[in-house]
Design an enzyme around this catalytic site. Sequence first.
Site, PDB file in Angstrom:
ATOM      1  N   SER B 178      10.577  20.571   5.035  1.00 52.99           N
ATOM      2  CA  SER B 178      11.575  21.429   5.669  1.00 52.99           C
ATOM      3  C   SER B 178      12.409  22.172   4.619  1.00 52.99           C
ATOM      4  O   SER B 178      12.631  21.674   3.525  1.00 52.99           O
ATOM      5  CB  SER B 178      12.471  20.562   6.542  1.00 52.99           C
ATOM      6  OG  SER B 178      13.191  21.347   7.439  1.00 52.99           O
ATOM      7  N   GLY B 215       8.729  24.750   7.899  1.00 52.23           N
ATOM      8  CA  GLY B 215       9.220  24.646   6.534  1.00 52.23           C
ATOM      9  C   GLY B 215       9.926  25.906   6.070  1.00 52.23           C
ATOM     10  O   GLY B 215      10.596  25.889   5.032  1.00 52.23           O
ATOM     11  N   GLU B 252       4.670  27.256  12.846  1.00 54.59           N
ATOM     12  CA  GLU B 252       5.602  26.552  13.743  1.00 54.59           C
ATOM     13  C   GLU B 252       7.029  26.607  13.198  1.00 54.59           C
ATOM     14  O   GLU B 252       7.606  25.568  12.866  1.00 54.59           O
ATOM     15  CB  GLU B 252       5.162  25.087  13.896  1.00 54.59           C
ATOM     16  CG  GLU B 252       3.809  24.915  14.548  1.00 54.59           C
ATOM     17  CD  GLU B 252       3.332  23.459  14.556  1.00 54.59           C
ATOM     18  OE1 GLU B 252       2.494  23.133  15.400  1.00 54.59           O
ATOM     19  OE2 GLU B 252       3.794  22.651  13.706  1.00 54.59           O
ATOM     20  N   PRO B 253       7.613  27.787  13.076  1.00 55.88           N
ATOM     21  CA  PRO B 253       8.970  27.846  12.525  1.00 55.88           C
ATOM     22  C   PRO B 253       9.996  27.281  13.503  1.00 55.88           C
ATOM     23  O   PRO B 253       9.891  27.499  14.713  1.00 55.88           O
ATOM     24  CB  PRO B 253       9.192  29.342  12.298  1.00 55.88           C
ATOM     25  CG  PRO B 253       8.286  30.013  13.276  1.00 55.88           C
ATOM     26  CD  PRO B 253       7.096  29.104  13.448  1.00 55.88           C
ATOM     27  N   GLY B 254      10.950  26.555  12.976  1.00 55.45           N
ATOM     28  CA  GLY B 254      12.050  26.026  13.790  1.00 55.45           C
ATOM     29  C   GLY B 254      13.354  26.472  13.136  1.00 55.45           C
ATOM     30  O   GLY B 254      13.986  27.434  13.566  1.00 55.45           O
ATOM     31  N   ARG B 255      13.688  25.820  12.030  1.00 54.37           N
ATOM     32  CA  ARG B 255      14.891  26.179  11.279  1.00 54.37           C
ATOM     33  C   ARG B 255      14.883  27.674  10.906  1.00 54.37           C
ATOM     34  O   ARG B 255      15.897  28.361  11.048  1.00 54.37           O
ATOM     35  CB  ARG B 255      14.958  25.333  10.007  1.00 54.37           C
ATOM     36  CG  ARG B 255      16.228  25.503   9.201  1.00 54.37           C
ATOM     37  CD  ARG B 255      16.141  24.795   7.847  1.00 54.37           C
ATOM     38  NE  ARG B 255      15.672  23.433   7.961  1.00 54.37           N
ATOM     39  CZ  ARG B 255      16.435  22.412   8.344  1.00 54.37           C
ATOM     40  NH1 ARG B 255      17.692  22.613   8.628  1.00 54.37           N
ATOM     41  NH2 ARG B 255      15.921  21.203   8.433  1.00 54.37           N
ATOM     42  N   CYS B 324      35.338   6.924  14.257  1.00 55.52           N
ATOM     43  CA  CYS B 324      35.677   5.629  13.661  1.00 55.52           C
ATOM     44  C   CYS B 324      34.424   4.984  13.110  1.00 55.52           C
ATOM     45  O   CYS B 324      34.107   3.840  13.455  1.00 55.52           O
ATOM     46  CB  CYS B 324      36.272   4.716  14.724  1.00 55.52           C
ATOM     47  SG  CYS B 324      37.976   5.068  15.108  1.00 55.52           S
ATOM     48  N   ASP B 325      33.674   5.697  12.310  1.00 54.16           N
ATOM     49  CA  ASP B 325      32.435   5.147  11.768  1.00 54.16           C
ATOM     50  C   ASP B 325      32.381   5.527  10.298  1.00 54.16           C
ATOM     51  O   ASP B 325      32.460   6.709   9.954  1.00 54.16           O
ATOM     52  CB  ASP B 325      31.232   5.713  12.529  1.00 54.16           C
ATOM     53  CG  ASP B 325      29.974   4.911  12.263  1.00 54.16           C
ATOM     54  OD1 ASP B 325      29.634   4.714  11.074  1.00 54.16           O
ATOM     55  OD2 ASP B 325      29.335   4.462  13.231  1.00 54.16           O
TER      56      ASP B 325
END
Lengths: 376, 376
Positions: B178, B215, B252-255, B324-325
């Site tokens: 990615s 990617g 397959e682009p996403g980002r 609160c983590d």
Amino acid sequence: MNDRFKKFLDVQQPESPCLLLDLDIVRLNYESFAESLPDTQVFYAVKANPAPEVLNLLYELGSSFDCASMGEIELVLATGAGPDRISFGNTIKKKRDIERAFQLGICLFAVDCDAEVEKVAQVAAGSKIFCRVLCDGTGSSWPLSNKFGCDSVMAVDVLEYAHTLGLQVEGVSFHVGSQQADPGAWDHALAIAASVFRTLAQRGIQLKMINLGGGFPACRLHHVPDKETYGRAIFSSLRTHFGNCIPETIIEPGRGMVADAGLIKAEVVLISKKTKLDTRRWVYLDIGKFGGLAETMSESIRYPIRTPRDNCEKAPVVLAGPTCDSVDVLYEKTPFMLPVSLQIGDEVLIEATGAYTMTYASNHFNGIPPLAYFVI
Amino acid sequence: MNDRFKKFLDVQQPESPCLLLDLDIVRLNYESFAESLPDTQVFYAVKANPAPEVLNLLYELGSSFDCASMGEIELVLATGAGPDRISFGNTIKKKRDIERAFQLGICLFAVDCDAEVEKVAQVAAGSKIFCRVLCDGTGSSWPLSNKFGCDSVMAVDVLEYAHTLGLQVEGVSFHVGSQQADPGAWDHALAIAASVFRTLAQRGIQLKMINLGGGFPACRLHHVPDKETYGRAIFSSLRTHFGNCIPETIIEPGRGMVADAGLIKAEVVLISKKTKLDTRRWVYLDIGKFGGLAETMSESIRYPIRTPRDNCEKAPVVLAGPTCDSVDVLYEKTPFMLPVSLQIGDEVLIEATGAYTMTYASNHFNGIPPLAYFVI
């Protein structure tokens, strides 16, 4: 696995994955905390599991509640609990949320710096505050960062400042780290707390309360001492550091209250290898980091997993979740032992999953709905 | 920040935190992919952002869709897209989900082992499959693990097995990692793909398709080459490894499709120090790892952040979320530079947040609702 889980699974055959919650175990855990720390008020850490059924039960048992946000406060008020049973325990609050909480009657707030004190003084005049102090998390499965709290020298000034702004300065809080396996871990933090009490007393300000935080472990995740042992160790440390003037105490158990009450039913979706000569299997479940098992990050929390073939020989596997995301791997650095005869389609039961699963699940990542749950 | 974002924020003043999505940017990105890789079919990776408005736009533009689950398939079908525009691209599928997808008309599936081939052959007879091969993610901000794919030797056997079971053996897929900043990264993977094509041709099986995966980076996250440069590098590698017999290709682009289209409006909730002598500030926002910025894990994705005081001197801060983590810290190992004059209550704008935010958000962890979004 207890008979109630078994019966529910046999009769209802719920679609996988799902979480079962046994309220009887929550009840036993609450009673165990109350007995082991008899002079301590329990503030259940809602973030561990905010299911209305859990909150309703704890309300009926007499618990108070540690809330992280207005959303959690509204859930607790919906049980019928009065605002006096609520601590707004997040040190990071928007001023408008403090104001809303105060308008609802809540008047106990956590702080760890002057800026947060000023917000409370401005919109929740006269409220009670406690200051969180840093302590290291040695002995914990999940040591906390320095995100919350300040050092004890600064805590003294923060509390004194709150006093000058007209707030009721209750005391200090700390957190010894999650899934804390060492009952002695509270001793060091109590020594720090006692020094804050003494210094402020010299400045004419009497503190009266210590918030002992959470950190109480889920029993099924490791062999850990029981709650009574924790209670004795903490009381002993209180005696050591406060003598005959033991302050009021509260605890904020989350994992220790609900983790053991949860069981996740999941399914083996795929078993494969990466090369023809590979000796290591990859086992893919229908639940992973984004479906509720986010606490496997860094592989620190290792859930006990039962399969229908546990009497067979076991061998190491990489255990992964079902999403198209390469970080959705549960155990790889330290492989997980599963039966060599495990098959695609097998049901697996993941124990001690009542805490930090439902809400750690993502909001439909990869088109997968949040974890369904059933109360038994 | 573009004028459309600015105008929306000025006029609507939406409650913080929220995500704005500019569909014009998605459109430009789609057109840029289509122009830069003219002979390649675009399968948008739905997991990056499944907002119906994004899916509807991409459907109208002629995109196909890479789906990870039945949930995503249903979202895509709701746009009006036919099943021929859908690839069930997850290598980890329940047999009953393959069956449901096939009943809906979907007949393109990803596999990476014999067991997955068997599922497809059993409940989706005659479908098309492609086999994912492993390749390393050198040059990527987020190298993938070995979770998906098998080595090329095994891929040959998997594809041959699929052929013997009557499936249509389309080709191979891979993923170069990615946010891949090196357009040359596809070359090595294409060399592997070409070897699989040759070996299977020797066994009498003609492959015809390569799935080049995703990617493709978000431009605003780093200075990266433009899509045209990626297109030229990939075409050059196809020529090198396939000569005059260049196979069909899909991406397959996403980002790369949606990241730049998103802007998160957030707010500074608290600024504090941990000791009186501390030189380092902690800055707490009203959004963090559980509210949509989960990709900050390991601090690999560093979002550009704008504040109203960016013309002032800057200094390093630890940047953290509101829960609160203790793991809800965004940037600590490599501190983030923010103005020394930054104030509690300041609005901050987090850029390039259109991908992996809405659905990476948790399901009400800490009582905080999932990230709201507005399409502009």
